[in-house]
Motif scaffolding. Structure first.
Motif, PDB file in Angstrom:
ATOM      1  N   ASP A  92       0.869  -1.172   0.000  1.00 31.20           N
ATOM      2  CA  ASP A  92       0.000   0.000   0.000  1.00 31.20           C
ATOM      3  C   ASP A  92       0.907   1.224   0.000  1.00 31.20           C
ATOM      4  O   ASP A  92       2.125   1.078  -0.185  1.00 31.20           O
ATOM      5  CB  ASP A  92      -0.959  -0.038   1.199  1.00 31.20           C
ATOM      6  CG  ASP A  92      -0.244  -0.085   2.544  1.00 31.20           C
ATOM      7  OD1 ASP A  92       0.910   0.383   2.620  1.00 31.20           O
ATOM      8  OD2 ASP A  92      -0.834  -0.587   3.517  1.00 31.20           O
ATOM      9  N   PRO A  93       0.407   2.430   0.186  1.00 33.62           N
ATOM     10  CA  PRO A  93       1.276   3.612   0.117  1.00 33.62           C
ATOM     11  C   PRO A  93       2.413   3.633   1.140  1.00 33.62           C
ATOM     12  O   PRO A  93       3.343   4.441   1.004  1.00 33.62           O
ATOM     13  CB  PRO A  93       0.301   4.773   0.361  1.00 33.62           C
ATOM     14  CG  PRO A  93      -1.009   4.271  -0.169  1.00 33.62           C
ATOM     15  CD  PRO A  93      -1.031   2.819   0.195  1.00 33.62           C
ATOM     16  N   GLN A  94       2.378   2.751   2.141  1.00 37.25           N
ATOM     17  CA  GLN A  94       3.459   2.690   3.125  1.00 37.25           C
ATOM     18  C   GLN A  94       4.462   1.581   2.834  1.00 37.25           C
ATOM     19  O   GLN A  94       5.370   1.337   3.622  1.00 37.25           O
ATOM     20  CB  GLN A  94       2.868   2.476   4.521  1.00 37.25           C
ATOM     21  CG  GLN A  94       1.929   3.582   4.967  1.00 37.25           C
ATOM     22  CD  GLN A  94       1.351   3.317   6.337  1.00 37.25           C
ATOM     23  OE1 GLN A  94       2.088   3.342   7.330  1.00 37.25           O
ATOM     24  NE2 GLN A  94       0.059   3.045   6.407  1.00 37.25           N
ATOM     25  N   THR A  97       5.718   1.693  -8.138  1.00 37.67           N
ATOM     26  CA  THR A  97       4.779   2.552  -7.406  1.00 37.67           C
ATOM     27  C   THR A  97       5.409   3.820  -6.871  1.00 37.67           C
ATOM     28  O   THR A  97       4.706   4.794  -6.591  1.00 37.67           O
ATOM     29  CB  THR A  97       4.162   1.775  -6.222  1.00 37.67           C
ATOM     30  OG1 THR A  97       5.217   1.435  -5.298  1.00 37.67           O
ATOM     31  CG2 THR A  97       3.466   0.506  -6.702  1.00 37.67           C
ATOM     32  N   THR A 129       6.717   4.151  -3.935  1.00 38.45           N
ATOM     33  CA  THR A 129       6.514   4.250  -2.486  1.00 38.45           C
ATOM     34  C   THR A 129       7.810   4.005  -1.720  1.00 38.45           C
ATOM     35  O   THR A 129       8.758   3.407  -2.227  1.00 38.45           O
ATOM     36  CB  THR A 129       5.457   3.242  -2.015  1.00 38.45           C
ATOM     37  OG1 THR A 129       5.867   1.920  -2.397  1.00 38.45           O
ATOM     38  CG2 THR A 129       4.107   3.546  -2.632  1.00 38.45           C
ATOM     39  N   THR A 175       7.920   2.613   5.227  1.00 38.29           N
ATOM     40  CA  THR A 175       7.937   3.470   6.416  1.00 38.29           C
ATOM     41  C   THR A 175       8.866   2.915   7.490  1.00 38.29           C
ATOM     42  O   THR A 175       9.157   1.714   7.519  1.00 38.29           O
ATOM     43  CB  THR A 175       6.527   3.612   6.996  1.00 38.29           C
ATOM     44  OG1 THR A 175       6.058   2.315   7.398  1.00 38.29           O
ATOM     45  CG2 THR A 175       5.575   4.200   5.972  1.00 38.29           C
ATOM     46  N   THR A 208       3.206  15.446 -13.912  1.00 33.79           N
ATOM     47  CA  THR A 208       2.058  15.377 -13.012  1.00 33.79           C
ATOM     48  C   THR A 208       1.020  16.437 -13.377  1.00 33.79           C
ATOM     49  O   THR A 208      -0.181  16.153 -13.460  1.00 33.79           O
ATOM     50  CB  THR A 208       2.516  15.557 -11.556  1.00 33.79           C
ATOM     51  OG1 THR A 208       3.453  14.538 -11.215  1.00 33.79           O
ATOM     52  CG2 THR A 208       1.338  15.471 -10.605  1.00 33.79           C
ATOM     53  N   PRO A 217      -2.191   7.555  -7.743  1.00 36.69           N
ATOM     54  CA  PRO A 217      -2.343   7.446  -6.291  1.00 36.69           C
ATOM     55  C   PRO A 217      -1.157   7.961  -5.494  1.00 36.69           C
ATOM     56  O   PRO A 217      -1.305   8.286  -4.312  1.00 36.69           O
ATOM     57  CB  PRO A 217      -2.523   5.939  -6.072  1.00 36.69           C
ATOM     58  CG  PRO A 217      -1.884   5.297  -7.252  1.00 36.69           C
ATOM     59  CD  PRO A 217      -2.093   6.238  -8.393  1.00 36.69           C
ATOM     60  N   HIS A 218       0.023   8.054  -6.124  1.00 40.73           N
ATOM     61  CA  HIS A 218       1.202   8.460  -5.360  1.00 40.73           C
ATOM     62  C   HIS A 218       2.147   9.253  -6.262  1.00 40.73           C
ATOM     63  O   HIS A 218       2.489   8.804  -7.359  1.00 40.73           O
ATOM     64  CB  HIS A 218       1.924   7.227  -4.807  1.00 40.73           C
ATOM     65  CG  HIS A 218       3.172   7.551  -4.046  1.00 40.73           C
ATOM     66  ND1 HIS A 218       3.143   8.140  -2.797  1.00 40.73           N
ATOM     67  CD2 HIS A 218       4.487   7.382  -4.347  1.00 40.73           C
ATOM     68  CE1 HIS A 218       4.394   8.313  -2.373  1.00 40.73           C
ATOM     69  NE2 HIS A 218       5.220   7.860  -3.284  1.00 40.73           N
ATOM     70  N   PRO A 240       5.847  10.359  -6.346  1.00 42.29           N
ATOM     71  CA  PRO A 240       7.073  10.006  -5.624  1.00 42.29           C
ATOM     72  C   PRO A 240       8.000  11.198  -5.436  1.00 42.29           C
ATOM     73  O   PRO A 240       7.943  12.179  -6.191  1.00 42.29           O
ATOM     74  CB  PRO A 240       7.720   8.952  -6.528  1.00 42.29           C
ATOM     75  CG  PRO A 240       7.266   9.316  -7.905  1.00 42.29           C
ATOM     76  CD  PRO A 240       5.854   9.847  -7.740  1.00 42.29           C
ATOM     77  N   SER A 241       8.853  11.122  -4.450  1.00 44.48           N
ATOM     78  CA  SER A 241       9.883  12.139  -4.219  1.00 44.48           C
ATOM     79  C   SER A 241      11.256  11.627  -4.624  1.00 44.48           C
ATOM     80  O   SER A 241      12.285  12.169  -4.205  1.00 44.48           O
ATOM     81  CB  SER A 241       9.894  12.559  -2.739  1.00 44.48           C
ATOM     82  OG  SER A 241      10.079  11.431  -1.899  1.00 44.48           O
TER      83      SER A 241
END
Length: 478
Positions: free
Chosen positions: A227-229, A258, A260, A263, A387, A400-401, A403-404
């Protein structure tokens, strides 16, 4: 215009004129070709080199370029149909398949036709590559004493030490093997850690090149959703329990596709779960040097939090420099390192010393830190441009995400969209995109596409590519 397309056009033009010259007759000088075709001296040199490689011209240093004697016609083709039987015999009983499906890898390796916007690329655009710094490093490396001799099997000690310092936490040069890029390192790791027929746990979705390695080694990729984490620890624990797997492959930083980041809480949980299973984590840290300049502090590699040798770490210089600078590293602790070393030596002997010396020269030069700062800002700028263009022109594609770090965006298609049809329509419209299906080891939950913003020249080309993608979406929508 890209250098490669200019070269191709010049080669085509010169081929069309060769019949004007008799065998041995001199062609116009390079300077004359530069002026006539309004191209760079580099383009002319590359075009003439290609003609020479095809046997159409002969170059004589100091004298010029001359039409070559026509080659004899090739002999008639033989009958190779017998190979179908030889290559397929006993295929049903093969533990390690001889036939390898490279389609998911070729999507990002093959250059699209001239004029097509390259949103499917896996490498930096030539304008983003540190070409001058790499050329200078290679020149200095070639003059080093012993540069063309046999390197140590594990790699140059200074280069191994540089990779070790990048991980920290007590990792030393003795824990590092220099490899021919990240793909080679992943291949060695999977061969060392899992026998043919064994399951290997992978993130879902994940990098198609890793899935291809696993299947080519006779392994069974088992997907673990995230998931996003990042990867979901409870599903990872359940997958270990259900399969008895002894390997989990992960990209905890700017995951492909993704984007992501695992975490901090999940990092510790993942390491605990894998350790409890008596298994290894293969950490593919491919994007650490592709961080965007608006990202916060980066977490250290998983290998930095692992005193017990659970993590086998993979990293590479290729993504942040050039597809041809194939220098990477495998990092491990304990008895597994000897197995990795043995497989690496048998498969490769060693990475060419001039390439290692050039990599060492590059990362030790002032140009290296300047390049990393430049890339950090350029990738963020291109990400923002893509984006914004997508949200304005294609809001129906879910993002949905954002990224950095890394070089791509992962988009979910509207329900009912035919992914293959969209990819084909996009190519007809003049933009190449990566389909989502190859990123899944089992049936995907929805259609996706991956768009790279690193393989294009800049914001204008991104805007044009999104416009062409919009045309493709309109076409398949009817």
């Amino acid at each position: 215009m890209h250098e490669r397309s200019s070269t191709g056009e010049l080669v085509k033009s010169l081929k069309g004129e060769l019949d004007r010259y008799s065998v041995g007759e001199k062609l116009p000088s390079s300077r004359a070709l530069v002026e006539r075709f309004r191209v760079s001296p580099v383009t002319v040199a590359r075009a003439l080199a290609q003609l020479a490689a095809e046997g159409l011209v002969v170059t004589r240093p100091g004298a010029g370029t001359f039409r070559a004697r026509p080659l004899m016609a090739p002999p008639p083709a033989g009958d190779t149909s017998w190979q179908e039987v030889a290559l397929s015999a006993d295929a049903a009983t093969e533990v390690v398949p001889r036939a390898v499906d490279a389609s998911g890898v070729l999507v990002t390796l093959a250059a699209p036709p001239p004029g097509v916007v390259e949103f499917n690329g896996g490498y930096l655009h030539p304008t983003l590559q540190p070409e001058q710094a790499m050329a200078a490093a290679l020149a200095r490396a070639g003059r080093r004493p012993g540069a063309w001799g046999r390197p140590p099997m594990d790699g140059l000690p200074e280069l191994r030490d540089w990779f070790a310092r990048g991980i920290g936490a007590g990792v030393t040069a003795a824990d590092v093997l220099i490899t021919a890029g990240g793909q080679s390192a992943l291949t060695t790791a999977l061969r060392a850690l899992a026998p043919p027929g064994a399951p290997v746990l992978v993130e879902s979705p994940t990098y198609p090149g890793m899935l291809a390695i696993a299947r080519a080694s006779g392994l069974r990729p088992v997907p673990v959703p995230g998931d996003p984490q990042g990867v979901r620890p409870e599903l990872l624990a359940a997958a270990f329990a259900a399969t008895g797997a002894r390997v989990f492959v992960t990209q905890p930083l700017f995951q492909n596709p993704t984007g992501t980041v695992l975490t901090p809480e999940r990092r510790a949980e993942v390491l605990r779960i894998v350790h409890a299973a008596g298994a290894f984590v293969v950490e593919d840290d491919f994007a650490r040097r592709l961080v965007h300049d608006d990202a916060g502090p980066l977490p250290p590699p998983l290998a930095a939090d692992d005193p017990d040798g659970v993590v086998v770490h993979v990293c590479s210089l290729t993504k942040v420099t050039s597809p041809s600078l194939r220098v990477g590293a495998l990092v491990a602790r304990g008895p597994v390192l000897e197995r990795l070393r043995a497989i690496h030596v048998v498969d490769n002997f060693f990475v060419p010393r001039p390439l290692q010396e050039a990599a060492l020269e590059l990362v030790g030069s002032p140009a290296w830190s300047r390049h990393l700062r430049s890339i950090s800002g350029e990738l963020r700028s291109r990400r923002d441009a893509m984006t914004a263009a997508l949200r304005l022109g294609l809001p129906q594609l879910a993002l949905p995400h954002v990224p950095s770090g890394g070089y791509h965006l992962w988009l979910r298609l509207p329900d009912g969209t035919d992914e293959s049809a969209l990819v084909s329509a996009a190519l007809r419209a003049g933009v190449a995109v990566a389909p989502g299906r190859p990123y899944f080891s089992a049936e995907p939950p929805a259609g996706h596409i991956r768009l790279s913003f690193a393989g294009v020249a800049g914001a204008a080309e991104i805007a044009e590519g999104v416009r062409r993608l919009q045309t493709a979406c309109e076409e398949i929508a009817g």
